[in-house]
Design an enzyme around this catalytic site. Structure first.
Site, PDB file in Angstrom:
ATOM      1  N   ILE A  38       0.838  -1.201   0.000  1.00 39.01           N
ATOM      2  CA  ILE A  38       0.000   0.000   0.000  1.00 39.01           C
ATOM      3  C   ILE A  38       0.871   1.247   0.000  1.00 39.01           C
ATOM      4  O   ILE A  38       0.629   2.213  -0.731  1.00 39.01           O
ATOM      5  CB  ILE A  38      -0.940   0.001   1.228  1.00 39.01           C
ATOM      6  CG1 ILE A  38      -1.853  -1.231   1.200  1.00 39.01           C
ATOM      7  CG2 ILE A  38      -1.769   1.266   1.268  1.00 39.01           C
ATOM      8  CD1 ILE A  38      -2.680  -1.407   2.460  1.00 39.01           C
ATOM      9  N   LYS A  59       9.010  -3.074   8.562  1.00 44.47           N
ATOM     10  CA  LYS A  59       9.488  -3.809   7.396  1.00 44.47           C
ATOM     11  C   LYS A  59       9.263  -2.969   6.151  1.00 44.47           C
ATOM     12  O   LYS A  59       8.224  -2.323   6.006  1.00 44.47           O
ATOM     13  CB  LYS A  59       8.757  -5.152   7.265  1.00 44.47           C
ATOM     14  CG  LYS A  59       9.017  -6.110   8.421  1.00 44.47           C
ATOM     15  CD  LYS A  59       8.274  -7.423   8.212  1.00 44.47           C
ATOM     16  CE  LYS A  59       8.536  -8.397   9.357  1.00 44.47           C
ATOM     17  NZ  LYS A  59       7.805  -9.682   9.174  1.00 44.47           N
ATOM     18  N   ASP A 265     -23.204   9.780 -43.596  1.00 42.67           N
ATOM     19  CA  ASP A 265     -24.062   9.050 -44.524  1.00 42.67           C
ATOM     20  C   ASP A 265     -24.681   7.834 -43.853  1.00 42.67           C
ATOM     21  O   ASP A 265     -24.589   7.659 -42.637  1.00 42.67           O
ATOM     22  CB  ASP A 265     -23.302   8.668 -45.793  1.00 42.67           C
ATOM     23  CG  ASP A 265     -22.023   7.897 -45.492  1.00 42.67           C
ATOM     24  OD1 ASP A 265     -22.054   7.061 -44.561  1.00 42.67           O
ATOM     25  OD2 ASP A 265     -21.008   8.122 -46.171  1.00 42.67           O
ATOM     26  N   LYS A 287     -25.225   9.087 -48.675  1.00 37.27           N
ATOM     27  CA  LYS A 287     -24.680   8.296 -49.779  1.00 37.27           C
ATOM     28  C   LYS A 287     -24.891   6.803 -49.514  1.00 37.27           C
ATOM     29  O   LYS A 287     -24.485   6.274 -48.499  1.00 37.27           O
ATOM     30  CB  LYS A 287     -23.195   8.584 -49.953  1.00 37.27           C
ATOM     31  CG  LYS A 287     -22.905   9.999 -50.407  1.00 37.27           C
ATOM     32  CD  LYS A 287     -21.427  10.248 -50.525  1.00 37.27           C
ATOM     33  CE  LYS A 287     -20.793   9.336 -51.531  1.00 37.27           C
ATOM     34  NZ  LYS A 287     -19.354   9.569 -51.683  1.00 37.27           N
ATOM     35  N   GLY A 319     -16.369   2.671 -42.000  1.00 32.52           N
ATOM     36  CA  GLY A 319     -15.152   1.948 -42.383  1.00 32.52           C
ATOM     37  C   GLY A 319     -13.960   2.869 -42.474  1.00 32.52           C
ATOM     38  O   GLY A 319     -13.726   3.705 -41.603  1.00 32.52           O
ATOM     39  N   ILE A 323     -10.959   3.237 -48.537  1.00 39.34           N
ATOM     40  CA  ILE A 323     -11.299   1.923 -49.104  1.00 39.34           C
ATOM     41  C   ILE A 323     -12.746   1.990 -49.584  1.00 39.34           C
ATOM     42  O   ILE A 323     -13.683   1.861 -48.792  1.00 39.34           O
ATOM     43  CB  ILE A 323     -11.100   0.786 -48.079  1.00 39.34           C
ATOM     44  CG1 ILE A 323      -9.640   0.732 -47.618  1.00 39.34           C
ATOM     45  CG2 ILE A 323     -11.515  -0.550 -48.685  1.00 39.34           C
ATOM     46  CD1 ILE A 323      -9.337  -0.372 -46.632  1.00 39.34           C
ATOM     47  N   ALA A 349     -14.307  -2.069 -43.129  1.00 40.70           N
ATOM     48  CA  ALA A 349     -15.402  -3.036 -43.053  1.00 40.70           C
ATOM     49  C   ALA A 349     -14.880  -4.455 -43.219  1.00 40.70           C
ATOM     50  O   ALA A 349     -15.358  -5.387 -42.565  1.00 40.70           O
ATOM     51  CB  ALA A 349     -16.440  -2.715 -44.122  1.00 40.70           C
ATOM     52  N   GLY A 430     -22.241  -5.992 -40.251  1.00 39.77           N
ATOM     53  CA  GLY A 430     -21.099  -6.502 -39.496  1.00 39.77           C
ATOM     54  C   GLY A 430     -20.706  -5.636 -38.323  1.00 39.77           C
ATOM     55  O   GLY A 430     -20.728  -4.414 -38.398  1.00 39.77           O
TER      56      GLY A 430
END
Length: 473
Positions: A38, A59, A265, A287, A319, A323, A349, A430
């Site tokens: 501690i 100690k 989108d 989109k 995503g 890509i 994705a 997904g």
């Protein structure tokens, strides 16, 4: 174009009975009663803040012994009896009672309280006059979290969450602002003027430059504000990941919570939008394959218009923007208009859907490569794809936007020599709570998708890796 305000509901105030303050400990004496595990935890914090620690313990933990041997800590005694404590307590800035004995800790706390010395009996708020909160540190910036000793584990968990939200460069930003305070004060003696300048600085690209250590760029942005020029805007092109909010990057979350407006989108889930700054304007540009709330050129113009008007514009994409996200086209439009921008990649994705469905995209035994293609047909309905490359049996083919053209895709691959029983999987929605996974073959998958009424967003995975799918029990 649809816009909507992003409102917040006020939190109810709660009084934990403890007043949070910061205390200077550099060079101050602190008595640490106890030398075990501690005491080690408290000792590290105290040493980090420059305290001169006296340890009273029979100690010593090896770590404490090491501090004593290298002169960082003094071992001033062994027994915490009243006479020893009355000799050691005067002149202490703070006292920590950190032994394994609750009775000893309370005895120490009572004597310290009698001498009006702030004392903390560790994990025992009753006799304590102060408690040590869980802390997040970024250089000179400190964030403390306390439950008033009621739930220390909860405080630590909240600290962990704050750790993920606070950018690593926050300490550099604070140091930069401290180093420029006198300069700004010399230019603008009025307190309110200085406050406005620093708020504008924190809201703009200068703050990000300071966080990253680019002081010359930060100085340039600060000089613009000091000269009274209009605050310039910026566009942040950010990948939101495949849907699960927990897959959002820390960088993306930071920008989401600092944007003035958000262009998003269909692929951005409501759960992700809930994480956007509450007073940001949400602009749906819708989109989705060949249906657009705004044509791409108009989306580009909208980003430019808002940024040139001084807004921090978040272009949030599902995503990864680069890509099959048309991120390249949007960046080209920003460059042509001379608008500053930042790019933040997202988990794609393909990566997210594969992981959440248990399908590896590569496998030593059957897939030494992975090919990403789009199943989106041209205006005449033709799929312009590298069919010969896609028919290579040593790879995985991941098809984006392929549900509406799935019969053509399957027929094309069969026509290039892939067998009828070649494995195929569809991952619908997904990484989201309503994710569905269908597995079949080139000869069956189109019919399966039609019968299950699979809708976009969905990803098609073609290859032997589908047979290696694993699902956690």
């Amino acid at each position: 174009m649809n816009t909507q305000p992003h409102h917040s509901s006020p939190d109810s105030p709660q009084d934990g009975g403890w007043f949070p303050i910061s205390i200077r400990l550099s060079g101050a004496r602190v008595l640490l009663v106890g030398g075990g595990e501690i005491a080690v935890n408290k000792g590290r914090l105290l040493l980090d803040h420059g305290a001169r620690i006296d340890v009273l313990a029979e100690k010593l933990h090896p770590a404490v012994q090491g501090w004593v041997e290298n002169g960082r800590v003094r071992h001033v005694g062994e027994r915490a009896d009243e006479a020893v404590l009355r000799r050691l307590l005067p002149g202490c800035r703070l006292v920590y009672a950190a032994t394994d004995s609750r009775d000893t800790n309370r005895q120490v706390a009572a004597l310290a309280d009698e001498l009006n010395i702030p004392v903390c009996a560790v994990d025992d708020p009753g006799p304590s006059s102060f408690i040590t909160p869980a802390q997040v540190r970024r250089g000179m910036v400190r964030v403390a979290v306390s439950t008033g000793g009621a739930a220390p584990v909860l405080a630590r968990r909240l600290r962990e969450q704050i750790e993920t939200l606070l950018p690593e460069g926050t300490g550099r930003l604070a140091t930069y602002m401290q180093s420029r305070r006198a300069f700004v004060s010399g230019r603008y003696p009025n307190v309110q003027d200085r406050k406005r300048i620093w708020e504008d600085f924190l809201d703009g690209p200068g703050a990000e430059a300071a966080r990253s250590g680019d002081e010359s760029r930060a100085d340039a942005r600060l000089e613009v504000l000091l000269d009274g020029e209009r605050k310039s805007g910026e566009v942040w092109l950010v990948g939101a990941g495949p849907g699960d909010p927990d897959l959002l990057t820390l960088k993306a979350l930071h920008l989401m919570q600092n944007a003035d407006s958000v262009l998003y989108d269909n692929l951005v889930s409501p759960a992700l939008l809930d994480m956007v700054r509450r007073d940001a304007e949400l602009v749906f540009v819708g989109k989705q394959r060949d249906r657009h709330a705004l044509p791409q050129d108009e989306i580009n113009r909208e980003m430019v218009r808002r940024a040139q008007g001084g807004e921090r514009v978040l272009r949030l994409k599902g995503g990864d923007p680069f890509i099959f996200g048309r991120g390249g086209e949007e960046i080209e439009a920003l460059v042509e208009a001379g608008v500053a921008f930042r790019l933040v990649p997202g988990i794609s994705a393909a990566n997210g859907c594969a992981a959440y469905s248990g399908i590896p995209l590569t496998h030593r035994d059957c897939a030494q490569a992975c090919l990403f293609v789009t199943g989106h047909a041209k205006a005449d309905g033709v799929l312009d794809l590298p069919w010969d490359d896609m028919a290579d049996r040593r790879q995985t083919v991941v098809i984006y936007m392929g549900i509406s053209t799935l019969p053509q895709l399957a027929a094309g691959l069969l026509g290039k020599g892939l067998p009828a029983d070649w494995p195929v999987a569809i991952v619908e929605r997904g990484t989201q709570p309503r994710q569905r996974v269908f597995t079949g073959t080139l000869s069956t998958i189109a019919q399966q998708a039609a019968e299950a009424q699979v809708k976009s967003p969905a990803l098609v995975i073609v290859g032997q890796v589908v047979r290696h799918r694993v699902v956690s029990p």
